[in-house]
Design an enzyme around this catalytic site. Sequence first.
Site, mmCIF file in Angstrom:
data_model
loop_
_atom_site.group_PDB
_atom_site.id
_atom_site.type_symbol
_atom_site.label_atom_id
_atom_site.label_comp_id
_atom_site.label_asym_id
_atom_site.label_seq_id
_atom_site.Cartn_x
_atom_site.Cartn_y
_atom_site.Cartn_z
ATOM 1 C CG PHE A 1 11.256 -2.032 0.046
ATOM 2 C CD1 PHE A 1 10.689 -2.529 -1.113
ATOM 3 C CD2 PHE A 1 10.887 -0.765 0.461
ATOM 4 C CE1 PHE A 1 9.765 -1.791 -1.839
ATOM 5 C CE2 PHE A 1 9.962 -0.015 -0.259
ATOM 6 C CZ PHE A 1 9.398 -0.535 -1.411
ATOM 7 C CB THR B 1 6.988 0.708 1.847
ATOM 8 O OG1 THR B 1 5.697 1.261 1.573
ATOM 9 C CG2 THR B 1 6.955 -0.769 1.494
HETATM 10 O O1 LIG Z 1 3.813 -0.604 -6.831
HETATM 11 C C1 LIG Z 1 4.893 -0.164 -6.446
HETATM 12 O O2 LIG Z 1 5.354 0.915 -6.821
HETATM 13 C C2 LIG Z 1 5.670 -0.956 -5.509
HETATM 14 O O3 LIG Z 1 6.855 -0.779 -5.428
HETATM 15 C C3 LIG Z 1 4.948 -1.913 -4.612
HETATM 16 C C4 LIG Z 1 4.519 -1.295 -3.299
HETATM 17 C C5 LIG Z 1 4.035 -2.407 -2.310
HETATM 18 O O4 LIG Z 1 3.961 -3.560 -2.656
HETATM 19 O O5 LIG Z 1 3.739 -2.047 -1.168
HETATM 20 C C6 LIG Z 1 5.670 -0.654 -2.649
HETATM 21 C C7 LIG Z 1 5.560 0.480 -1.944
HETATM 22 C C8 LIG Z 1 4.269 1.142 -1.741
HETATM 23 O O6 LIG Z 1 3.852 0.740 -0.448
HETATM 24 C C9 LIG Z 1 3.233 0.718 -2.711
HETATM 25 C C10 LIG Z 1 3.412 -0.381 -3.462
#
Ligand SMILES: O=C(O)C(=O)C[C@]1(C(=O)O)C=C[C@@H](O)C=C1
Length: 418
Positions: free
Chosen positions: A290, A288
């Site tokens: 950020f 992911t």
């Molecule tokens: O729910 C979480 O733990 C988050 O940090 C959010 C979140 C997102 O929004 O994509 C972050 C990383 C992962 O891809 C899954 C969920």
Amino acid sequence: MRTLIPSSHTPATVTTTPTWRRRHFIHCAKRSDSFAIGSSSSDWQSSFAILSSKVNSQQQSESLIPAVNGYNNHDSNLNLVPFDNNSNNNNNKSIQSKTKPLSITDLSPAPMHGSNLRVAYQGVPGAYSEAAAGKAYPNCQAIPCDQFEVAFQAVELWIADRAVLPVENSLGGSIHRNYDLLLRHRLHIVGEVQFPVHHCLLALPGVRKEFLTRVISHPQGLAQCEHTLTELGLNVAREAVDDTAGAAEFIAANNVRDTAAIASARAAEIYGLEILEDGIQDDASNVTRFVMLAREPIIPRTDRPFKTSIVFAHEKGTCVLFKVLSAFAFRNISLTKIESRPNHNVPIRLVDEANVGTAKHFEYMFYIDFEASMAEARAQNALAEVQEFTSFLRVLGSYPMDMTSWSPSSSSSSTFSL
Ligand SMILES: O=C(O)C(=O)C[C@]1(C(=O)O)C=C[C@@H](O)C=C1
């Protein structure tokens, strides 16, 4: 999407926002719509005006601030101390160095460490966003927020110094809400982190997989594990909740025995759950991305790889897209991401064509990330050209690319292929 009410770690919430803040927030959101490229002195002046008005409102409402989730804002120490850029001050050399003017190296971007930095993220402790905040700013004070919008507001209202928010995942795609919020708010992207996401299937101790009827997680968590859940032969309903760790907390707090959560191993540890399956993401290289947001932009540099994020629109719609892309292609600037979102100001454009009828065109905001720093002439020239083709253009930020070495996390499932 269902909102779970966490029991112990109450995140900052939009409903606690006092009226004066909401009014101020609306004011800022309007300003962001008119912000365009070519940061002129008037932009800096208006930034200063916003900053001053915030400090004033903050002073007026100081007593309200500690009420927000226990995070106070008492470090606004405005006492000025004489500027000294050299700690060794007991000889002539130090007298010379004291008068040394600022040089370009003094203006380097904020270092990648975060002691004492308050960093807002969406979710509760154990969420991937919290871990991403720790990667971006080691030793920071991570502030949980119950919605993305609250994380933006926390920075705008000086409750936090930075927000760290997910924008895209290699399997699940874009987190659209954050694209919309980047436009609605006036914060600047000052960095990015790419975080490997390693999901686990969590349940209360003693619960067996065969007895599960439901799996809950953030929609991205569910999307990233969809095929593995099927491969595991689980006959379960999928239910979306606000964040992965919040799903784990909900199961623990309510003693729910027929439900599992998709969340991190750290969430299992925090909320006392057992790991039924480890590494259930559909692809081992699940990452992911950020972005880090701040009230002020950083000064772009050319001595390391930078990325720049922009958003633009044109009243004649998608026909400008090719011209915009060619401005980058001619200068050999690589694009790393393109995203389109509905243009909420003008969602639809009607075009009457004689004798044929009315064409209804959907209108978009286009977001582009490209690999160049705004300190480079080729990026400035490309944007000058883009500005000619567009009716709205805003630079969301120019920031160092995440170049940290990385290896895929292990996955219990075989890599899913189409
Ligand atoms: O729910 C979480 O733990 C988050 O940090 C959010 C979140 C997102 O929004 O994509 C972050 C990383 C992962 O891809 C899954 C969920």
